[in-house]
Design a protein around this motif. Structure first.
Motif, short mmCIF file in Angstrom:
data_model
loop_
_atom_site.label_atom_id
_atom_site.label_comp_id
_atom_site.label_asym_id
_atom_site.label_seq_id
_atom_site.Cartn_x
_atom_site.Cartn_y
_atom_site.Cartn_z
N PRO A 95 0.79 -1.24 -0.08
CA PRO A 95 -0.12 0.08 -0.01
C PRO A 95 0.64 1.16 -0.02
O PRO A 95 2.15 1.12 0.26
N VAL A 96 0.23 2.43 -0.41
CA VAL A 96 0.89 3.76 -0.43
C VAL A 96 1.70 3.95 0.88
O VAL A 96 3.12 4.60 0.94
N SER A 97 1.38 3.56 1.91
CA SER A 97 2.13 3.73 3.15
C SER A 97 3.64 3.09 3.21
O SER A 97 4.62 3.56 3.77
N GLY A 98 3.43 1.93 2.75
CA GLY A 98 4.85 1.14 2.57
C GLY A 98 5.71 0.98 3.90
O GLY A 98 6.66 0.70 4.09
N ARG A 99 4.70 0.98 4.98
CA ARG A 99 5.45 0.67 6.38
C ARG A 99 5.63 -0.67 6.53
O ARG A 99 5.38 -1.68 5.78
N SER A 100 6.62 -0.81 7.69
CA SER A 100 7.03 -2.01 7.84
C SER A 100 6.00 -3.13 8.24
O SER A 100 5.97 -4.50 7.85
N THR A 101 5.00 -2.70 8.99
CA THR A 101 3.73 -3.68 9.39
C THR A 101 3.18 -3.90 8.05
O THR A 101 2.68 -5.41 8.05
N ASP A 102 2.80 -3.23 6.99
CA ASP A 102 2.47 -3.56 5.68
C ASP A 102 3.33 -4.95 5.12
O ASP A 102 2.77 -5.90 4.65
N LEU A 103 4.66 -4.71 5.11
CA LEU A 103 5.57 -5.61 4.89
C LEU A 103 5.35 -6.99 5.39
O LEU A 103 5.40 -7.92 4.80
N PHE A 104 5.53 -6.72 6.84
CA PHE A 104 5.12 -8.02 7.80
C PHE A 104 3.96 -8.76 7.34
O PHE A 104 4.07 -10.09 7.50
N ALA A 105 3.02 -7.88 7.05
CA ALA A 105 1.51 -8.61 6.61
C ALA A 105 1.70 -9.60 5.61
O ALA A 105 1.19 -10.60 5.48
N LEU A 106 2.35 -8.97 4.47
CA LEU A 106 2.37 -9.64 3.28
C LEU A 106 3.28 -11.07 3.22
O LEU A 106 2.94 -11.88 2.84
N VAL A 107 4.35 -10.67 3.92
CA VAL A 107 5.40 -12.00 4.29
C VAL A 107 4.63 -13.06 5.04
O VAL A 107 4.98 -14.18 4.87
N GLY A 129 7.72 -0.47 -3.08
CA GLY A 129 6.96 0.40 -2.16
C GLY A 129 7.18 0.52 -0.69
O GLY A 129 6.37 0.88 0.18
N VAL A 130 8.58 -0.05 -0.61
CA VAL A 130 8.74 -0.17 0.95
C VAL A 130 9.22 1.23 1.44
O VAL A 130 9.90 1.97 0.60
N GLU A 131 8.93 1.56 2.32
CA GLU A 131 9.07 2.91 3.17
C GLU A 131 10.53 3.35 2.91
O GLU A 131 11.55 2.55 3.08
N GLY A 132 10.65 4.59 2.39
CA GLY A 132 12.07 5.15 2.29
C GLY A 132 12.54 4.98 0.75
O GLY A 132 13.70 4.94 0.51
N GLY A 133 11.44 4.71 -0.18
CA GLY A 133 12.00 4.37 -1.39
C GLY A 133 12.64 3.00 -1.70
O GLY A 133 12.98 2.99 -2.82
#
Length: 469
Positions: A95-107, A129-133
């Motif tokens: 998602p646009v936010s690209g937060r670590s929690t979003d990445l954790f949820a996907l993995v 789309g991971v936070e920080g480009g």
């Protein structure tokens, strides 16, 4: 279509036999990359397209299980001539936010799904789309193909200390090319393996191993009995980690500077791995106290030990032994916990010293054999756990590495959890950082990400306890 076939070692077949919907048996990792300066919006898309153009796929990445001959499992590998890379290599985005929690949820979601046994047993996901480009790469490979050490080493060989180097992929490393093994033969027209020949070859190998194992059993038992302080299976207390699990997973990860662990190691006169185990011990104690679930007796961790020789460091398959470690979680004192861990690991290492590979496997099998009884109704609930959790330490690269100009920022292992073993902590290193990947049963450990904060506090407590005067 399947082509050549090869004998499947028993150590590999076990991971296929043990797999079920609730117990996926693949290992993997999550890698985070920072693209080079000037990378355009299509950078990851271009990488993905480049990977799909790969014409040559290494044999390890073309292997899938052959047809089972009985309920005892698989005895051979089938090697596909063609691999559908568009199926195995996938492009995704957060998602646009690209937060670590979003990445954790996907993995977490990806790690809980089974690999298709009708195809080679691996997948790779490029995630934008991971936070920080930044972007991420999640890979998973069935444990029957290779153990976690081998998988991470293959990953490292796709990278380069030169930021201007071209991107390489694990399934197309030219230096891995080697002749077929002596046990590889052409498949008959119907695609089935030559079962009688396969059984004869397997039987000869098993007979030789069994003879050596039998000769070593008494020596191993005598050594263990002579060092009664060595942790043994079923001495671990019952904990919230040792329950039947579901198929969904929860994943969390974080990095810590290596120099923080190194300072504690030097001041405490301990090994690097001892400090990592002590860091985990303090975090587990705090996590369980928070849940009002800390056992009175200390937790016991199963710690894998690589038995791979220099000659087989890049081969597929599995070559892992295990030892058990008293984590000292019954003590509130970080100094005492580290002392207990150091003594326990020293005894385990002394036990392995001088054992042949087969004898080491005999002892390791004795430690993990109870897990094979987990599917028996009531076994997990009614018997003491052989150990409480698995904590692994896989050495990583010591210098900055790049993938087509993108700097590797972290490697977070994603390992296996089992019935009765709902938590796995695996650590590795990336240049100057310690990277921790935690995998757990989603139903059993819904607050698993809290362990990250407890790991930070545990390391802080160790730093304070061993701060130079």
């Amino acid at each position: 279509m399947g082509g050549a076939v090869g004998i499947m070692p028993v150590t590999d077949s076990v991971f296929l036999l043990a797999e079920s919907r609730e117990h996926p048996m693949h290992v993997g990792s999550l890698e985070i990359f920072t693209p080079p300066e000037g990378a355009g919006p299509d950078y990851v898309s271009d990488l993905y397209a480049k990977f799909l153009e790969t014409e040559v796929v290494d044999e390890v990445f073309r292997k899938r299980p052959g047809h089972p001959v009985s309920s005892l499992g698989y005895l051979w590998w089938s090697v596909d001539e063609d691999v559908d890379l568009e199926y195995h290599v996938r492009h995704s985005a957060l998602p646009v936010s690209g937060r670590s929690t979003d990445l954790f949820a996907l993995v977490s979601r990806l790690h809980g799904t089974l690999l298709d046994r009708h195809r080679p047993l691996w997948e790779m996901y490029l995630v934008e789309g991971v936070e920080g480009g930044r972007f991420a790469v999640y890979t998973k490979t069935h444990h029957s193909l290779m153990d976690g050490v081998t998988a991470l080493r293959l990953l490292h060989r796709t990278l380069d200390p030169d930021p201007d180097s071209e991107a390489r992929v694990p399934w197309n490393l030219p230096e891995r090319a080697r002749p077929r093994t002596a046990h590889t033969a052409a498949a008959p027209a119907n695609g089935l393996a030559p079962v009688p020949a396969a059984l004869l070859v397997a039987a000869r190998g098993l007979a030789g191993d069994a003879a050596e194992a039998a000769a070593g059993v008494w020596r191993v038992a005598r050594t263990v009995l002579g060092q009664r302080s060595v942790a043994l299976p079923f001495e671990a207390p019952r904990s919230i980690f040792n329950v039947p699990i579901g198929g969904a997973r929860r994943f969390a990860s974080q990095s810590w500077p290596l120099d923080r662990i190194a300072r504690v190691r030097d001041e405490a006169d301990a090994s690097f791995n001892d400090v990592v185990l002590a860091m985990c011990s303090g975090a587990l104690r705090a996590f369980l106290l928070e849940l009002d679930a800390l056992p009175e007796d200390p937790l016991v961790a199963m710690v894998p030990v690589s038995l791979r020789t220099a000659e087989r460091i890049d081969a597929g398959g599995n070559s892992v032994g295990v030892t058990l470690c008293n984590l000292g979680t019954d003590s509130p004192d970080p100094v005492e916990r580290l002392r207990v861990i150091r003594a326990s690991m020293s005894e385990g290492k002394a036990l392995f010293h001088g054992l042949t590979p087969v004898e080491a496997l005999v002892w390791s099998a004795a430690n993990i054999a109870p897990l094979g009884l987990a599917p028996v109704p009531g076994f997990v609930r009614l018997t003491p756990p052989p150990f409480n959790l698995i904590i692994s330490n896989v050495p990583g690269p010591r210098e900055p590495l790049y993938w087509q100009g993108s700097r590797l920022e972290g490697v977070y292992p994603t390992s296996v959890v089992l019935d009765g073993q709902a938590l796995n902590i695996t650590v590795t290193t990336t240049a100057g950082s310690l990277d921790v990947g935690i995998v757990g049963c989603r139903r059993t450990l819904p607050t698993l990400p809290r362990l990250l904060a407890h790991l930070e506090q545990s390391l802080t407590d160790l730093e304070k306890a061993f701060a130079p005067e």
